[in-house]
Scaffold this motif. Sequence first.
Motif, PDB file in Angstrom:
ATOM      1  N   ALA A 296      10.949 -22.413 -28.770  1.00 11.98           N
ATOM      2  CA  ALA A 296      10.937 -22.001 -30.179  1.00 11.98           C
ATOM      3  C   ALA A 296       9.544 -22.076 -30.793  1.00 11.98           C
ATOM      4  N   ASP A 297       8.623 -22.833 -30.157  1.00 13.02           N
ATOM      5  CA  ASP A 297       7.261 -22.968 -30.671  1.00 13.02           C
ATOM      6  C   ASP A 297       6.338 -21.867 -30.164  1.00 13.02           C
ATOM      7  N   ALA A 298       6.844 -20.994 -29.269  1.00 15.27           N
ATOM      8  CA  ALA A 298       6.000 -19.937 -28.712  1.00 15.27           C
ATOM      9  C   ALA A 298       5.408 -19.074 -29.821  1.00 15.27           C
ATOM     10  N   GLY A 299       4.115 -18.752 -29.687  1.00 16.91           N
ATOM     11  CA  GLY A 299       3.410 -17.952 -30.690  1.00 16.91           C
ATOM     12  C   GLY A 299       2.663 -18.785 -31.705  1.00 16.91           C
ATOM     13  N   SER A 300       2.875 -20.103 -31.709  1.00 15.70           N
ATOM     14  CA  SER A 300       2.187 -20.973 -32.663  1.00 15.70           C
ATOM     15  C   SER A 300       1.007 -21.671 -31.996  1.00 15.70           C
ATOM     16  N   LYS A 301       0.097 -22.142 -32.821  1.00 13.15           N
ATOM     17  CA  LYS A 301      -1.045 -22.919 -32.333  1.00 13.15           C
ATOM     18  C   LYS A 301      -0.634 -24.378 -32.209  1.00 13.15           C
ATOM     19  N   ALA A 302      -1.198 -25.078 -31.218  1.00 17.48           N
ATOM     20  CA  ALA A 302      -0.897 -26.502 -31.043  1.00 17.48           C
ATOM     21  C   ALA A 302      -2.125 -27.214 -30.498  1.00 17.48           C
ATOM     22  N   LYS A 303      -2.280 -28.449 -30.911  1.00  9.45           N
ATOM     23  CA  LYS A 303      -3.342 -29.308 -30.376  1.00  9.45           C
ATOM     24  C   LYS A 303      -2.690 -30.543 -29.765  1.00  9.45           C
ATOM     25  N   ILE A 304      -2.995 -30.805 -28.510  1.00 11.67           N
ATOM     26  CA  ILE A 304      -2.436 -31.975 -27.823  1.00 11.67           C
ATOM     27  C   ILE A 304      -3.582 -32.846 -27.314  1.00 11.67           C
ATOM     28  N   ALA A 305      -3.257 -34.094 -27.025  1.00 10.09           N
ATOM     29  CA  ALA A 305      -4.231 -35.017 -26.441  1.00 10.09           C
ATOM     30  C   ALA A 305      -3.497 -35.917 -25.463  1.00 10.09           C
ATOM     31  N   GLY A 306      -4.180 -36.252 -24.375  1.00 10.94           N
ATOM     32  CA  GLY A 306      -3.544 -37.120 -23.389  1.00 10.94           C
ATOM     33  C   GLY A 306      -4.401 -37.253 -22.149  1.00 10.94           C
ATOM     34  N   TRP A 307      -3.749 -37.612 -21.048  1.00  6.67           N
ATOM     35  CA  TRP A 307      -4.423 -37.850 -19.774  1.00  6.67           C
ATOM     36  C   TRP A 307      -4.145 -36.692 -18.814  1.00  6.67           C
ATOM     37  N   VAL A 308      -5.111 -36.360 -17.987  1.00 13.01           N
ATOM     38  CA  VAL A 308      -4.938 -35.311 -16.997  1.00 13.01           C
ATOM     39  C   VAL A 308      -4.092 -35.851 -15.851  1.00 13.01           C
ATOM     40  N   GLN A 309      -2.894 -35.330 -15.720  1.00 16.69           N
ATOM     41  CA  GLN A 309      -2.016 -35.721 -14.613  1.00 16.69           C
ATOM     42  C   GLN A 309      -2.515 -35.102 -13.305  1.00 16.69           C
ATOM     43  N   ARG A 310      -2.782 -33.786 -13.359  1.00 21.35           N
ATOM     44  CA  ARG A 310      -3.341 -33.077 -12.201  1.00 21.35           C
ATOM     45  C   ARG A 310      -3.898 -31.745 -12.682  1.00 21.35           C
ATOM     46  N   ALA A 311      -4.822 -31.192 -11.901  1.00 17.29           N
ATOM     47  CA  ALA A 311      -5.366 -29.862 -12.172  1.00 17.29           C
ATOM     48  C   ALA A 311      -5.346 -29.074 -10.869  1.00 17.29           C
ATOM     49  N   ARG A 312      -4.993 -27.799 -10.955  1.00 18.27           N
ATOM     50  CA  ARG A 312      -4.950 -26.978  -9.755  1.00 18.27           C
ATOM     51  C   ARG A 312      -5.462 -25.584 -10.089  1.00 18.27           C
ATOM     52  N   LYS A 313      -6.217 -25.029  -9.162  1.00 15.25           N
ATOM     53  CA  LYS A 313      -6.834 -23.731  -9.354  1.00 15.25           C
ATOM     54  C   LYS A 313      -6.107 -22.703  -8.508  1.00 15.25           C
ATOM     55  N   LEU A 314      -5.648 -21.623  -9.134  1.00 11.38           N
ATOM     56  CA  LEU A 314      -4.943 -20.554  -8.435  1.00 11.38           C
ATOM     57  C   LEU A 314      -5.570 -19.224  -8.842  1.00 11.38           C
ATOM     58  N   GLY A 315      -6.370 -18.644  -7.941  1.00 16.57           N
ATOM     59  CA  GLY A 315      -7.060 -17.394  -8.260  1.00 16.57           C
ATOM     60  C   GLY A 315      -8.012 -17.603  -9.415  1.00 16.57           C
ATOM     61  N   GLY A 316      -7.888 -16.775 -10.422  1.00 11.00           N
ATOM     62  CA  GLY A 316      -8.761 -16.895 -11.585  1.00 11.00           C
ATOM     63  C   GLY A 316      -8.188 -17.772 -12.675  1.00 11.00           C
ATOM     64  N   MET A 317      -7.154 -18.537 -12.365  1.00 12.56           N
ATOM     65  CA  MET A 317      -6.502 -19.386 -13.369  1.00 12.56           C
ATOM     66  C   MET A 317      -6.611 -20.859 -12.941  1.00 12.56           C
ATOM     67  N   THR A 318      -6.763 -21.713 -13.923  1.00 15.23           N
ATOM     68  CA  THR A 318      -6.705 -23.157 -13.691  1.00 15.23           C
ATOM     69  C   THR A 318      -5.575 -23.733 -14.534  1.00 15.23           C
ATOM     70  N   PHE A 319      -4.695 -24.478 -13.885  1.00 16.58           N
ATOM     71  CA  PHE A 319      -3.547 -25.088 -14.558  1.00 16.58           C
ATOM     72  C   PHE A 319      -3.767 -26.602 -14.626  1.00 16.58           C
ATOM     73  N   VAL A 320      -3.655 -27.145 -15.816  1.00 14.06           N
ATOM     74  CA  VAL A 320      -3.855 -28.583 -16.020  1.00 14.06           C
ATOM     75  C   VAL A 320      -2.599 -29.162 -16.657  1.00 14.06           C
ATOM     76  N   ASP A 321      -2.042 -30.189 -16.022  1.00 18.40           N
ATOM     77  CA  ASP A 321      -0.912 -30.913 -16.613  1.00 18.40           C
ATOM     78  C   ASP A 321      -1.462 -32.083 -17.412  1.00 18.40           C
ATOM     79  N   VAL A 322      -1.140 -32.101 -18.708  1.00 17.81           N
ATOM     80  CA  VAL A 322      -1.616 -33.164 -19.598  1.00 17.81           C
ATOM     81  C   VAL A 322      -0.432 -34.060 -19.955  1.00 17.81           C
TER      82      VAL A 322
END
Length: 587
Positions: free
Chosen positions: A13-39
């Motif tokens: 339901a929050d899709a389309g809105s702006k959000a600011k989060i803060a936390g710890w990096v659980q993991r980061a993974r690079k796939l092609g031209g995209m980087t996915f970070v779990d916070v």
Amino acid sequence: MYRDKTCGELRLADAGSKAKIAGWVQRARKLGGMTFVDVRDRYGITQVVFNNEINPELCEAANALGREYVVEIEGLVSERHSKNENIPTGEIEIIADSLKILNRSEIPPFTIEDNTDGGDDLRMKYRYLDLRRPCVRKNLELRHRMAFEIRRYLDSKGFLEIETPILVKSTPEGARDFVVPSRMNPGEFYALPQSPQLFKQLLMVSGYDRYFQIAKCFRDEDLRADRQPEFTQIDCEMSFVEQEDVIQMFEGLVKHIFKYVKGIDFTEPFPRMTWADAMRLYGSDKPDIRFGMPFVELTELAKGKGFSVADDAELTVGICVPGCATYTRKQIDELTDFVKRPQIGAKGLIWVKREAGGGIKSSVGKFYTPEQLGEWLDKAGAKEGDMLLVMTGDTMKVRKQLCELRLEMGNRLGLRDKNVFAPLWVIDFPLFEWDDETQRYYAMHHPFTSPNPEDIPLLHTDTGKVRATAYDIVVNGTELGGGSIRIHDAQLQDTMFELLGFTPEKAHEQFGFLMNAFKYGAPPHGGLALGFDRFVSILAGLDTIRDVIAFPKNNSGRDVMNESPSPIDNIQLDELYLEIKPVVKKG
């Protein structure tokens, strides 16, 4: 603000809105031209996407992130194409348009995940990292919720929460005290309370007829999975009550918490079992009744047949294990080795099988006829396919040994399901226990436990047979808590001290303030203390209370994180008028 949403808050339901989060990096993974970070934060995990084509500089910064970096990220909430049904935020992701590193982290010594690669010692050394793991956090959240609900429930029943002192007088009966030297009173010591027992009785004398406290307690004793040197108990006391009143009140509390936490509605009263029956049928004063296999006494059937192990034994007793007549010699040898372990200490194990078709086989077949062994099996209610496991020895010793074997068989057969709960009350404990080494009686609970009124005439004539008005609540083989009706009559209390070997002077020295208080109108009173750490661990399905305590000690009573206990310097020792003697190693 560093954040306007938590990492567990965003939904589709929050899709389309702006959000600011803060936390710890659980993991980061690079796939092609995209980087996915779990916070990750306390509330959950949110996936953040960095697109190299849209913002290569930001994507490069994301590629440099390490595990446990603290970050602030802002972006657009979007629907995920590849949804993750395992997490509440799995339908969305944040398309990042800003990244700020708030703090960098060294590589952690283990992965901060439920199934971590850190062993117990490593996790305890870095407990502040271990506490980031979701499974540990859930335990502490459960503890928090239970504490609030217990307070709410007891408040609704008219109880007042009253704090009692932490620095108290040492009364060395029972477990060892932790002692604290007094700088202002050289050569004198406080003790840390093993429980608020004396103070809650004084509160009853003071007219506060319903008291409770979620209290810190301290005992300097050997540790195991369900013990810590400092622990927490739900400590309660009531005035103008008898045993039934206390049992009804706190059975209600336990039922309420089971319903609140697990959705389990115990509509029937908890079963009750006398201490004598618990020992006779299960070899334990905290029996696990989730499954059967009660003890069957075979002493009379086993004696007089030329088998010296049984002929010379005080007790021959067994358990019928359903469906285990197919056990192989190797499996039976494993059980024999189990009972021979030093912590159990048995010399051996006897077995009798009633096989399919009715045949009987036994390890003692040369001493007993099939008909005689059939009587053993009949008495145990053994059906075809069942096996009888039998032990012999001194009564109390062999009962404890067979108790361990019964629990082991319950584990092997999958009968000790952590999602099944079987509470009961154990009542009619002995008031005293005899110690052969010191040749004196000790209080099985504490010196203020009232004898059963019916047994008061036996106090001097048959002391060992006096029952206490004491009661324990047991869940799945763990003592959840216990209590008693207290002695409120000064003359009966004097008799109790006398039977426990206290001179009037010694009794007054240790307990004079309570005895003096009783001279001014002590009401009939009784209470109970529930182990709060144990209660949480049972409902969380854990084997140890360590995992529901934020900063526990290890089995040696040490905190390997802050390295305590530790020496203190000579200036502190001088201020306390203390001197350290050299440690002499035994042996």
